[in-house]
Design an enzyme around this catalytic site. Structure first.
Site, short mmCIF file in Angstrom:
data_model
loop_
_atom_site.label_atom_id
_atom_site.label_comp_id
_atom_site.label_asym_id
_atom_site.label_seq_id
_atom_site.Cartn_x
_atom_site.Cartn_y
_atom_site.Cartn_z
N ASP A 54 0.85 -1.19 0.00
CA ASP A 54 0.00 0.00 0.00
C ASP A 54 0.89 1.24 0.00
O ASP A 54 0.98 1.96 0.98
CB ASP A 54 -0.94 0.00 1.21
CG ASP A 54 -1.97 1.12 1.15
OD1 ASP A 54 -2.53 1.33 0.06
OD2 ASP A 54 -2.20 1.78 2.18
N VAL A 55 1.56 1.46 -1.11
CA VAL A 55 2.41 2.63 -1.31
C VAL A 55 1.60 3.67 -2.07
O VAL A 55 1.13 3.41 -3.18
CB VAL A 55 3.69 2.27 -2.08
CG1 VAL A 55 4.50 3.52 -2.41
CG2 VAL A 55 4.53 1.28 -1.28
N GLU A 56 1.41 4.86 -1.49
CA GLU A 56 0.60 5.89 -2.13
C GLU A 56 1.33 7.21 -2.24
O GLU A 56 0.72 8.25 -2.46
CB GLU A 56 -0.72 6.05 -1.36
CG GLU A 56 -1.54 4.76 -1.29
CD GLU A 56 -2.92 4.95 -0.68
OE1 GLU A 56 -3.47 6.07 -0.81
OE2 GLU A 56 -3.44 3.99 -0.07
N SER A 57 2.64 7.19 -2.11
CA SER A 57 3.45 8.40 -2.20
C SER A 57 3.50 8.90 -3.64
O SER A 57 3.46 8.10 -4.58
CB SER A 57 4.87 8.13 -1.71
OG SER A 57 4.88 7.66 -0.38
N TYR A 114 3.17 5.65 -11.43
CA TYR A 114 3.88 4.39 -11.27
C TYR A 114 3.96 3.63 -12.58
O TYR A 114 3.24 3.91 -13.55
CB TYR A 114 3.20 3.52 -10.22
CG TYR A 114 3.03 4.13 -8.85
CD1 TYR A 114 3.72 5.28 -8.46
CD2 TYR A 114 2.17 3.56 -7.91
CE1 TYR A 114 3.57 5.83 -7.21
CE2 TYR A 114 2.01 4.10 -6.64
CZ TYR A 114 2.71 5.24 -6.30
OH TYR A 114 2.55 5.79 -5.04
#
Length: 385
Positions: free
Chosen positions: A127-130, A177
């Protein structure tokens, strides 16, 4: 290359150190419940969980995967989940400033493997949302996922690695991404079809709106497939929460019958308007708000463009008109039917603990709406605990 070479050493060391202890310390009556589930790819109903105490209330005959976003799990949770063929995966993130740090990555992957093996669980949910706008950094994130996936699968091919992504791959919230690369190096992507108004462009006046519209979900899925990502690698994430937008700025025209609620401009990552002007509230709270006889509110209205419910109420403290956008069984079912039509891998919910499980009248239809994704959805008359 150095990361890949050392991965084999990581896998060997961790496998050797855990092989002697994998059968010991099992908290379940039957030791087989402490083995990772060996289930081939299947349709998914994934629940994100932030509350470690709610699991006895889940409909375990409907879930397939539970993504855990807290520090420790109860022994009983593991046993119940595996008894019902439900995977337990750990929600995890990664500091993007370390994406180019090979030694940090090697240590991080080893820690994740040890965590999963020591807890007898089934994998990871990234859960990477940067924000990432540099293609080099985006590629480094893909390489991290790839290395993690290879390390886990080398130990057990049935370990699951999933990735949470924005509702569209079109640089939402500046998350530019490598989505095709992420999909090809994981089991599936969870397209978070909510918070769709995190960035609103083109509005002269900021307004409240739907948190999760089918039209945006469809556009996002089409954008993913245009990148060559198979629908079988996409899970549609749906919300069990909504937004309250305080104090519609419509002047004297604001009232319970207000359709368009003007809101404060709160910029977010380059957009002048965003849902940051509102606040998130779980579905159970919004149901209580509607049922509160001391609060003057409108009936639930239906927006045909966004196929979403909303209502207005008078704040009892300020006297201002507030507008609420949320999802209910009707709006969720529309999106679940869309997921079926598009032959997606499944559905997911953020988050599974946003219901009042003592209120079966309002909570059960929310479960059934998502479970309707399956051709013969299991009955939710009883939770299996």
């Amino acid at each position: 290359m150095r990361i890949i070479l050392l991965l084999f050493l990581i896998v060997f060391v961790v496998a050797q150190s855990s092989s002697s202890s994998s059968s010991s310390g099992c908290p379940c009556d039957s030791s087989y419940l402490c083995e990772p589930l060996q289930i081939a790819p299947r349709q998914e109903f994934l629940g994100f969980s932030l509350n470690s105490t709610q699991y006895p209330n889940y409909y375990w005959n409907q879930l397939t995967t539970l993504a855990i976003f807290y520090e420790t799990i109860e022994d009983e949770l593991l046993c119940i989940a595996h008894e019902n063929d439900v995977r337990l995966v750990w929600g995890t993130t990664f500091p993007i400033e370390n994406l180019g740090n090979s030694s940090y990555i090697e240590e991080w992957i080893q820690e994740q493997i040890e965590k999963v093996q020591s807890t007898f669980t089934d994998g990871l949910n990234f859960d990477v949302e940067s924000p990432i706008t540099d293609p080099t950094i985006a590629q480094q994130y893909t390489e991290l996922v790839s290395a993690t996936n290879k390390a886990f699968k080398a130990i057990n091919p049935f370990y699951q690695i999933s990735i949470d992504v924005a509702w569209s791959p079109s640089c939402i919230d500046k998350r530019c991404y490598d989505y095709a690369g992420l999909a090809s190096n994981s089991d599936f992507l969870v397209a978070m079809d909510y918070d769709e108004r995190s960035q609103v462009f083109g509005e002269k006046v900021c307004t409240a709106g739907a948190n999760s519209s089918p039209s945006n979900a469809l556009a996002g899925i089409n954008n993913f497939t245009d990148l060559g990502i198979s629908t079988d690698q996409l899970v549609m994430g749906l919300p069990w929460y909504g937004y309250i937008y305080k104090n519609c700025l419509n002047g004297d025209e604001a009232g319970l019958e207000t359709v368009v609620c003007q809101i404060e401009s709160v910029p977010f990552r380059g957009a002048n308007c965003s849902d940051a002007a509102g606040s998130e509230y779980d579905y159970s709270y919004l149901v209580q708000l509607l049922q509160d006889q001391t609060i003057n509110s409108s009936a639930v209205q239906w927006n045909t463009e966004w196929q979403s419910p909303y209502f207005n109420y008078i704040d009892p403290i300020t006297g201002n008109v507030d507008q609420v956008w949320f999802d209910n069984p009707q709006s969720l079912s529309i999106k679940v039917q869309l997921a079926q039509k598009l032959n997606l891998r499944g559905v997911a919910v953020w988050n599974i603990d946003f219901l009042d499980f003592s209120d079966q009248y309002n909570s059960r239809p929310m479960w059934d709406a998502l479970a309707s994704f399956f051709p013969q959805s299991a009955s939710s008359e009883q939770s299996l605990n």
